[in-house]
Design an enzyme around this catalytic site. Sequence first.
Site, PDB file in Angstrom:
ATOM      1  N   THR A 123       0.720  -1.180   0.113  1.00 20.43           N
ATOM      2  CA  THR A 123       0.001   0.008   0.037  1.00 20.43           C
ATOM      3  C   THR A 123       0.844   1.305  -0.030  1.00 20.43           C
ATOM      4  O   THR A 123       1.952   1.199   0.669  1.00 20.43           O
ATOM      5  CB  THR A 123      -1.014  -0.011   1.151  1.00 20.43           C
ATOM      6  N   HIS A 134       2.374 -11.596  14.269  1.00 24.01           N
ATOM      7  CA  HIS A 134       3.341 -12.440  15.075  1.00 24.01           C
ATOM      8  C   HIS A 134       3.058 -13.902  15.307  1.00 24.01           C
ATOM      9  O   HIS A 134       3.990 -14.542  15.777  1.00 24.01           O
ATOM     10  CB  HIS A 134       3.393 -11.684  16.178  1.00 24.01           C
TER      11      HIS A 134
END
Length: 397
Positions: A316, A368
């Site tokens: 992006t 994560h």
Amino acid sequence: MTIEILVPDLPESVADATVATWHKKPGEAVARDEVIVDIETDKVVLEVPAPEAGVLEAIIEEEGATVLSKQLLAKIKPGAVAGEPTKDTTEDTEASPDKRHKAALTEENNDALSPAVRRLLAEHNLQPADVKGTGVGGRITREDIDAHLAAAKAAPAAASAPAAARSQKRVPMTRLRKTVANRLLEAKNSTAMLTTFNEVNMKPIMDLRKQYKDQFEKRHDTRLGFMSFYVKAVTEALKRFPEVNASIDGTDIVYHNYFDISMAVSTPRGLVTPVLKDCDTLGFADIEKGIKELAIKGRDGKLTVDELMGGNFTITNGGVFGSLMSTPIINPPQAAILGMHKIQDRPMAVDGKVEILPMMYLALSYDHRLIDGRESVGFLVTIKELLEDPARLLLDV
């Protein structure tokens, strides 16, 4: 005979759709293959054309209605011409009995006007029909003329009064905006998202573009932008860190051996992420042309479901809007997203000296649960090194 306009077949992954925009109104002419209505799904906007020329006879489902595949939307009268008299409008053009009765009353009232009322009407250039009479039998009185003049005087004052300083407008969310909102909440609530940052010196790429941009455009018929460098660097980094190119499916990790990269594109209807597929097989010119094509389709609402499906990683670029730093949100079920930002001159320490360099911040948000700090930082540093030494992209080193 009428022709029925039906909702087109919806993709398998789409349960229903919403009537977004009618481009024609009942009674208006339509040409063959002219788009008369847009149908919005969670992913794309489908255009529904007219199968035959004629007149839009009736709209069955108004804007905002939820519809299913093959549901009736409207009816077209083929061969008809807009403005033709219809059963509802082919009435006698003479005044209706009610109108004739009102006219008679007006004429009768005019004959019954008092001299004072006639004089007031003449002074103010008014016709008896302009003033609503409240007297016996609807006759006009002096008070009626005074009230009419007062109302006429107040109207311009109201029109010139300043608009209210406080106002609001309520509009329903589009299906695409609802989908974006739900997916963003899903990403925030279902992933262990962290973001790591770095910065990159864009001067080597800017110098390379300046040197070869004219030759590149002349040979490939497309401009050499920054996005092709970003995509090539990301593709190479994904090869070196397969966890970033993977996704979580339940309790399994799915590693992808292909490199389909989603591009976040802002459109009038909301944010979409079309996919540039097999980026490892594309050259700089192919990437530039592919990105341009997807951006144009996104702007015009022409993206297909296939062009929006898949994607292992998202880029992006908030820098096009002037963003200096941001924390992008992961695009599920992907494991990471890279945010590019505005290139801005800043004083930097180089070999013990201060130099003004065009710097850009990079932001990598990652899940994560799948990607550890070593992989995330190593991935971002790899992109930084490749962008600061673009020759490595060409030499594959």
